[in-house]
Motif scaffolding. Sequence first.
Motif, PDB file in Angstrom:
ATOM      1  N   ALA A 188       0.792  -1.338  -0.090  1.00  0.00           N
ATOM      2  CA  ALA A 188      -0.128  -0.073   0.152  1.00  0.00           C
ATOM      3  C   ALA A 188       0.961   1.470   0.136  1.00  0.00           C
ATOM      4  CB  ALA A 188      -0.842   0.029   1.195  1.00  0.00           C
ATOM      5  N   GLY A 189       2.068   1.251  -0.049  1.00  0.00           N
ATOM      6  CA  GLY A 189       2.893   2.402  -0.180  1.00  0.00           C
ATOM      7  C   GLY A 189       3.924   2.634   1.215  1.00  0.00           C
ATOM      8  N   THR A 190       4.658   3.658   1.080  1.00  0.00           N
ATOM      9  CA  THR A 190       5.595   4.121   2.298  1.00  0.00           C
ATOM     10  C   THR A 190       5.302   5.475   2.770  1.00  0.00           C
ATOM     11  OG1 THR A 190       7.235   4.332   0.588  1.00  0.00           O
ATOM     12  CG2 THR A 190       7.196   2.294   1.771  1.00  0.00           C
ATOM     13  N   ASP A 191       4.161   5.863   2.429  1.00  0.00           N
ATOM     14  CA  ASP A 191       3.905   7.357   2.713  1.00  0.00           C
ATOM     15  C   ASP A 191       3.520   7.701   4.004  1.00  0.00           C
ATOM     16  OD1 ASP A 191       4.647   8.401  -0.125  1.00  0.00           O
ATOM     17  OD2 ASP A 191       2.618   8.161  -0.506  1.00  0.00           O
ATOM     18  N   TRP A 192       3.888   6.886   5.056  1.00  0.00           N
ATOM     19  CA  TRP A 192       3.470   6.893   6.452  1.00  0.00           C
ATOM     20  C   TRP A 192       4.669   8.088   7.149  1.00  0.00           C
ATOM     21  CZ3 TRP A 192      -0.878   4.761   7.886  1.00  0.00           C
ATOM     22  CH2 TRP A 192      -1.220   3.762   7.082  1.00  0.00           C
ATOM     23  N   ARG A 193       4.349   8.387   8.286  1.00  0.00           N
ATOM     24  CA  ARG A 193       5.018   9.126   9.173  1.00  0.00           C
ATOM     25  C   ARG A 193       5.639   8.391  10.284  1.00  0.00           C
ATOM     26  NH1 ARG A 193       5.075  11.606   4.897  1.00  0.00           N
ATOM     27  NH2 ARG A 193       4.004  13.674   4.664  1.00  0.00           N
ATOM     28  N   ILE A 194       6.813   8.792  10.523  1.00  0.00           N
ATOM     29  CA  ILE A 194       7.479   8.375  11.832  1.00  0.00           C
ATOM     30  C   ILE A 194       7.921   9.857  12.619  1.00  0.00           C
ATOM     31  CG2 ILE A 194       9.152   7.163  12.986  1.00  0.00           C
ATOM     32  CD1 ILE A 194       7.303   5.639  12.241  1.00  0.00           C
ATOM     33  N   ASN A 195       7.283  10.153  13.406  1.00  0.00           N
ATOM     34  CA  ASN A 195       7.554  11.569  13.933  1.00  0.00           C
ATOM     35  C   ASN A 195       8.588  11.482  15.290  1.00  0.00           C
ATOM     36  OD1 ASN A 195       5.505  12.552  12.501  1.00  0.00           O
ATOM     37  ND2 ASN A 195       4.057  13.276  14.287  1.00  0.00           N
ATOM     38  N   THR A 266      16.506   8.358   6.674  1.00  0.00           N
ATOM     39  CA  THR A 266      15.545   9.572   6.528  1.00  0.00           C
ATOM     40  C   THR A 266      14.718   9.008   5.509  1.00  0.00           C
ATOM     41  OG1 THR A 266      17.063  10.575   4.827  1.00  0.00           O
ATOM     42  CG2 THR A 266      17.337  11.352   7.082  1.00  0.00           C
ATOM     43  N   GLY A 267      13.633   9.738   5.485  1.00  0.00           N
ATOM     44  CA  GLY A 267      12.633   9.664   4.336  1.00  0.00           C
ATOM     45  C   GLY A 267      12.002   8.158   4.531  1.00  0.00           C
ATOM     46  N   GLU A 268      12.002   7.709   3.312  1.00  0.00           N
ATOM     47  CA  GLU A 268      11.489   6.408   2.946  1.00  0.00           C
ATOM     48  C   GLU A 268      12.090   5.343   3.682  1.00  0.00           C
ATOM     49  OE1 GLU A 268      10.749   3.293  -1.052  1.00  0.00           O
ATOM     50  OE2 GLU A 268      10.405   5.707  -1.287  1.00  0.00           O
ATOM     51  N   ARG A 269      13.392   5.534   3.749  1.00  0.00           N
ATOM     52  CA  ARG A 269      14.342   4.462   4.199  1.00  0.00           C
ATOM     53  C   ARG A 269      13.851   4.323   5.559  1.00  0.00           C
ATOM     54  NH1 ARG A 269      16.374  -0.333   4.429  1.00  0.00           N
ATOM     55  NH2 ARG A 269      18.106  -0.443   5.958  1.00  0.00           N
ATOM     56  N   ILE A 271      10.814   4.797   7.100  1.00  0.00           N
ATOM     57  CA  ILE A 271       9.702   3.956   7.101  1.00  0.00           C
ATOM     58  C   ILE A 271       9.952   2.580   6.766  1.00  0.00           C
ATOM     59  CG2 ILE A 271       7.564   4.032   5.959  1.00  0.00           C
ATOM     60  CD1 ILE A 271       7.839   6.529   7.644  1.00  0.00           C
ATOM     61  N   ARG A 272      10.850   2.176   5.943  1.00  0.00           N
ATOM     62  CA  ARG A 272      11.023   0.817   5.624  1.00  0.00           C
ATOM     63  C   ARG A 272      11.691   0.107   6.468  1.00  0.00           C
ATOM     64  NH1 ARG A 272      10.201  -0.618   0.483  1.00  0.00           N
ATOM     65  NH2 ARG A 272       9.883   0.900  -1.121  1.00  0.00           N
ATOM     66  N   ILE A 273      12.255   0.708   7.366  1.00  0.00           N
ATOM     67  CA  ILE A 273      13.123   0.195   8.707  1.00  0.00           C
ATOM     68  C   ILE A 273      11.819   0.014   9.719  1.00  0.00           C
ATOM     69  CG2 ILE A 273      14.582   0.342  10.717  1.00  0.00           C
ATOM     70  CD1 ILE A 273      16.496   1.923   8.769  1.00  0.00           C
ATOM     71  N   ALA A 274      11.136   0.878   9.930  1.00  0.00           N
ATOM     72  CA  ALA A 274       9.876   0.829  10.953  1.00  0.00           C
ATOM     73  C   ALA A 274       9.131  -0.140  10.544  1.00  0.00           C
ATOM     74  CB  ALA A 274       9.319   2.082  11.085  1.00  0.00           C
ATOM     75  N   ARG A 275       8.651  -0.566   9.200  1.00  0.00           N
ATOM     76  CA  ARG A 275       7.713  -1.391   8.603  1.00  0.00           C
ATOM     77  C   ARG A 275       8.545  -3.093   8.728  1.00  0.00           C
ATOM     78  NH1 ARG A 275       5.528  -0.882   2.648  1.00  0.00           N
ATOM     79  NH2 ARG A 275       7.767  -1.660   2.354  1.00  0.00           N
ATOM     80  N   GLY A 276       9.577  -2.971   8.120  1.00  0.00           N
ATOM     81  CA  GLY A 276      10.165  -4.084   8.041  1.00  0.00           C
ATOM     82  C   GLY A 276      11.009  -4.727   9.327  1.00  0.00           C
ATOM     83  N   SER A 277      11.642  -4.113  10.008  1.00  0.00           N
ATOM     84  CA  SER A 277      12.289  -4.428  11.201  1.00  0.00           C
ATOM     85  C   SER A 277      11.357  -4.763  12.409  1.00  0.00           C
ATOM     86  CB  SER A 277      13.524  -3.602  11.458  1.00  0.00           C
ATOM     87  OG  SER A 277      14.680  -3.544  10.816  1.00  0.00           O
ATOM     88  N   TYR A 278      10.267  -3.650  12.384  1.00  0.00           N
ATOM     89  CA  TYR A 278       9.506  -3.568  13.607  1.00  0.00           C
ATOM     90  C   TYR A 278       8.328  -4.355  13.392  1.00  0.00           C
ATOM     91  CZ  TYR A 278      12.816  -0.646  15.988  1.00  0.00           C
ATOM     92  OH  TYR A 278      14.006  -0.066  16.627  1.00  0.00           O
TER      93      TYR A 278
END
Length: 404
Positions: A188-195, A266-269, A271-278
Amino acid sequence: MADSQRSRVVAVSDKGSVTQLELFFDLVLVFAFTMVTDLAAHDLTAVNMVRAVVVIALLWWLWIAYSWLGNVVKADEGVMRVAIFVAMGAIFLMALSIPEAFHDTPGGWYAPLVFAIGYMVVRVVHIGVFLIASANDAQLRGQVVRWGLGSLTIGGALLVFAAFTHGSLQIMLWIAAIAGDMAWTLLAGTDWRINSVKHFSERYGLIIIVALGESIVSIGIGVAGLPISWPIALGSMLGLAVSGLLWWAYFDIAALTVEHAMHQATGERRIRIARGSYTYWHFPMIVGVIALSLGLKKVLNYVGGADGHTLDEALYGIPLFALYGGVVLYLVGLVGFKQYATGQISVQRLVAAVLLLALIPLAAAVPALVALGMLCGVLLALIGWETVRHAGIRDEIRHARHTA
């Protein structure tokens, strides 16, 4: 966020940390994990183990949604506070229905539908608050709408349909619901936010502690009501040591390393770590700890002489595979967790996982207490080797975390 929104949602700052309300929210997961362990222990068959894993997966996918939402808006402010309590109520009802989720008990509400409706309620509340939070962020709003439509139509709809089926079709629909939800999240994409990286890493570290807490509870349940004796004392200490060593394996270096990698990304990377690793790699860790809980409960039954068992009896079948396989899953999840974020593979943990698998036939031929001691011994050797071998790296990553 605009002043007009402040009464509804409050943004998480880049230094935000986990709120007390989020910890309170996790208490419902403690109960739900306990119910899953009871579901698995009630019927020690392969089919029932699949049911238990699917239930864990669905609960996990609800929890991770709120970990992302809680990183965008504060959990204890505005409408988010109300949303958390509503979600807690729905998840608690889902947990109460777990024993009947596949075979409804006559009388009362129809449990499979209660579980499905609870799932939908938690989803709708989550998406609703996310839509409010993304009112001034077109990118995030698009991501929420895209993901939310898929999540409701795939996971939620299939669960509702599954509530009115039975047997193989029912379990296949449950599997399709969670598999579809997980796949859609990836697509569904990687346009999420990690504040706040700090909040995100703390959130997942705390859920690991919650799961490990369930393993400790299982030790106590295994000998509840039995007179204290040396086998019970030894078995309990070995079980506690296994849980403690798994805690060490996560928090000593791995969690700090991945958190540091997220800070640097930073940026998409990021988000990808948050989604993949966690989001993804923590799932096998959670399943592994719940499986370990089942194994520990059975070992302490044997050690304490409950249900007609004897001290010299060997652990076998599903309880043995849960005990050893649960730790293997946890170690593999830890390796994937770190590798996805840093590119580094913890070879020694893979070696330990392979060794544990190789020891299963021997563990099945010795008393359950000895099998537990063997498991503890392998983990102790692993952690001892890492503590000496990576002493310099540990100091370095902790210093980097402190200054990040």
